[in-house]
Design a protein around this motif. Structure first.
Motif, PDB file in Angstrom:
ATOM      1  N   LYS A 125      -6.039   7.322 -30.105  1.00 39.43           N
ATOM      2  CA  LYS A 125      -5.550   7.359 -31.415  1.00 39.43           C
ATOM      3  C   LYS A 125      -8.247   7.142 -32.711  1.00 39.43           C
ATOM      4  N   GLU A 126      -8.638   6.564 -30.557  1.00 35.20           N
ATOM      5  CA  GLU A 126      -9.712   6.813 -30.883  1.00 35.20           C
ATOM      6  C   GLU A 126     -10.732   8.045 -30.782  1.00 35.20           C
ATOM      7  N   SER A 127      -9.522   8.942 -30.530  1.00 32.62           N
ATOM      8  CA  SER A 127     -10.255  10.414 -30.096  1.00 32.62           C
ATOM      9  C   SER A 127      -9.382  11.278 -31.333  1.00 32.62           C
ATOM     10  N   GLN A 128     -10.786  12.542 -31.017  1.00 31.29           N
ATOM     11  CA  GLN A 128     -10.363  13.271 -31.552  1.00 31.29           C
ATOM     12  C   GLN A 128      -8.858  14.717 -30.949  1.00 31.29           C
ATOM     13  N   ALA A 129      -8.129  14.984 -31.816  1.00 28.78           N
ATOM     14  CA  ALA A 129      -7.021  16.353 -30.979  1.00 28.78           C
ATOM     15  C   ALA A 129      -7.666  16.613 -30.008  1.00 28.78           C
ATOM     16  N   LEU A 130      -6.667  16.215 -28.618  1.00 30.55           N
ATOM     17  CA  LEU A 130      -6.623  17.150 -27.451  1.00 30.55           C
ATOM     18  C   LEU A 130      -7.110  18.739 -27.708  1.00 30.55           C
ATOM     19  N   ARG A 131      -6.824  19.088 -28.820  1.00 33.62           N
ATOM     20  CA  ARG A 131      -7.047  20.547 -29.268  1.00 33.62           C
ATOM     21  C   ARG A 131      -7.896  21.113 -29.902  1.00 33.62           C
ATOM     22  N   SER A 132      -8.525  19.843 -29.974  1.00 30.44           N
ATOM     23  CA  SER A 132     -10.529  20.122 -30.957  1.00 30.44           C
ATOM     24  C   SER A 132     -10.976  20.458 -29.685  1.00 30.44           C
ATOM     25  N   ARG A 133     -12.096  20.955 -30.496  1.00 31.30           N
ATOM     26  CA  ARG A 133     -13.512  21.533 -29.576  1.00 31.30           C
ATOM     27  C   ARG A 133     -14.701  20.566 -30.074  1.00 31.30           C
ATOM     28  N   TYR A 134     -14.636  19.386 -30.411  1.00 35.69           N
ATOM     29  CA  TYR A 134     -15.384  18.345 -31.192  1.00 35.69           C
ATOM     30  C   TYR A 134     -16.091  17.945 -29.732  1.00 35.69           C
ATOM     31  N   ALA A 135     -15.573  17.557 -28.940  1.00 35.02           N
ATOM     32  CA  ALA A 135     -16.468  16.627 -27.353  1.00 35.02           C
ATOM     33  C   ALA A 135     -15.691  17.993 -26.321  1.00 35.02           C
ATOM     34  N   SER A 136     -16.707  18.557 -25.388  1.00 36.86           N
ATOM     35  CA  SER A 136     -16.794  19.325 -24.417  1.00 36.86           C
ATOM     36  C   SER A 136     -16.324  18.156 -22.732  1.00 36.86           C
ATOM     37  N   LEU A 137     -16.057  17.017 -22.675  1.00 35.73           N
ATOM     38  CA  LEU A 137     -14.931  15.773 -22.460  1.00 35.73           C
ATOM     39  C   LEU A 137     -14.047  16.498 -22.313  1.00 35.73           C
TER      40      LEU A 137
END
Length: 414
Positions: free
Chosen positions: A266-278
């Motif tokens: 829930k704390e994370s952005q959606a896994l398909r997003s490219r918000y973070a590179s890790l």
């Protein structure tokens, strides 16, 4: 062949380990050969069983990682996959540091030093205020008790400092489940552990899905310790990176091991997003069961890697977090890590098939699947023989919850 189908074919092959073969001479037994002690097995293997999956005859089982950066060198940090131990400090048979019998769950079987020597490169540590200091504690409701405490956190961090000092090309990541409220508590802790010299500054961490620096550059700058906290306020107050600003993460515990499903935490952005590179993939049940872990790592992990690969938009995990990391009926989490790195870094079915400087998909033969992977580069020979089981000290998961609830009530009334 589509990338997801290729991944499915390669990872599903991990489920087909051969039956144990006949006995062999000392130190010459290979993966899945019969054995009677660790001395029978070649380097990087231990002698064990996996009754949960029907393997009752002792056989040589893999216990060490191949360092991907020793074969495919100099790529951005976020191109590699690293092995992470969940609750790295919560070690079976760890003596009590409070003088009180511990009542909690356990997740690992060997020291943090040995985890690092065996190729683990990520540590999950739960930190709490306790007894006037910062302690590692496997507790509940944000409070550490003398029956859930393990040891002062500085003890484990000094193990990390020793490892990084002794191995000047290695990079370690620490994920802190953060319940420390003392002002500048974590900053003081890492300073006292002499780890600031390895610190990767949060201000220099890439955002918005950009690549991280190459591992070569990180080593050259001595930025070899990445530290993330679950407390969003610590980045502004102490300069410690807020985990979900830089990582995507799937759900932990039982929701993270449902076949065919890979929801984001829930704390994370959606896994398909490219918000973070890790991308951190969790793979462990809510209640850890030591003797079931070998089956989990032999039968379910490959499918979950594929499920999360699809859920993340054909993206491999950079961190793979597990309980009892050495347990399997053959290659376990180490083979999974090899295959992920092989596919991602060189298009081969294992990192051991990659050839430095070769075009993508040009692979070398690695021999029969029963052979121990060639260990090259920075791979360590740590302790790999289990010293029995702590089952006689363990309570069932349900009973642990009941006992903890009772002890918490008693502690609050006293």
């Amino acid at each position: 062949m589509m990338a997801s189908h290729l991944l499915s074919v390669l990872l599903s092959s991990l489920l087909l380990f051969p039956s144990p073969t006949s006995s062999c001479s000392s130190h010459s037994c290979q993966l899945s050969d019969s054995c009677s002690s660790a001395d029978d097995c070649a380097g990087g293997l231990y002698c064990g069983t996996c009754s949960a999956s029907g393997m009752t005859k002792p056989s040589c089982i893999r216990a060490q990682a191949v360092e991907p950066t020793s074969i495919v060198k100099g790529l951005p940090f976020n191109r590699y996959t690293w092995l992470v131990t969940h609750n790295s400090f919560s070690i079976v048979n760890e003596p009590s540091s409070t003088g009180v019998q511990r009542v909690t769950f356990y997740n690992q079987e060997d020291t943090v030093t040995n985890q690092l020597r065996n190729g683990v490169r990520g540590l999950m540590l739960d930190m709490y205020d306790f007894d006037g200091d910062v302690w590692l504690c496997h507790s509940f409701q944000g409070q550490c008790y003398n029956f859930t405490a393990f040891e002062p956190a500085i003890n484990t961090l000094k193990e990390v400092e020793s490892f990084l000092s002794e191995n000047p090309t290695e990079i370690v990541t620490i994920f802190i489940e953060d319940y420390v409220r003392a002002p500048m508590g974590l900053s003081k802790l890492f300073t006292n552990a002499d780890l600031v010299k390895f610190w990767y500054p949060a201000s220099e961490m890439p955002t918005n899905g950009k690549d991280w620096p190459s591992v070569t550059d990180m080593v050259a700058k001595n930025h070899r310790l990445l530290v993330f906290t679950s407390d969003s306020s610590k980045e502004a107050t102490e300069g410690i990176a807020y985990q979900w600003r830089y990582l995507l993460e799937n759900e932990s515990g039982d929701p993270g091991i449902v076949p065919g499903s890979c929801p984001n935490r829930k704390e994370s952005q959606a896994l398909r997003s490219r918000y973070a590179s890790l991308f951190l993939q969790n793979y462990f049940p809510t209640i850890p069961v030591e003797n079931e872990a070998c089956k989990e790592h032999s039968n379910g992990l490959a499918e979950m890697v594929e499920a999360c690969f699809k859920a993340a938009g054909n993206r491999m995990p950079n961190f793979l977090a597990v309980n009892f990391y050495m347990r399997s009926n053959g290659g376990g989490v180490f083979d999974i890590q090899d295959r992920i790195n092989g596919l991602a870094l060189c298009g081969c079915n294992s990192i051991t098939a990659c050839q430095g400087g070769a075009p993508m998909g040009v692979c070398k033969s690695t021999g029969a699947s029963t052979q121990t992977p060639a260990i090259t580069g920075n791979t360590y020979s740590g302790y790999i023989q289990f010293k029995g089981s702590a089952s006689k000290l363990h309570f069932s998961g349900f009973l642990v919850f009941i006992l903890i609830d009772i002890l918490i009530i008693v502690a609050r009334l006293s």
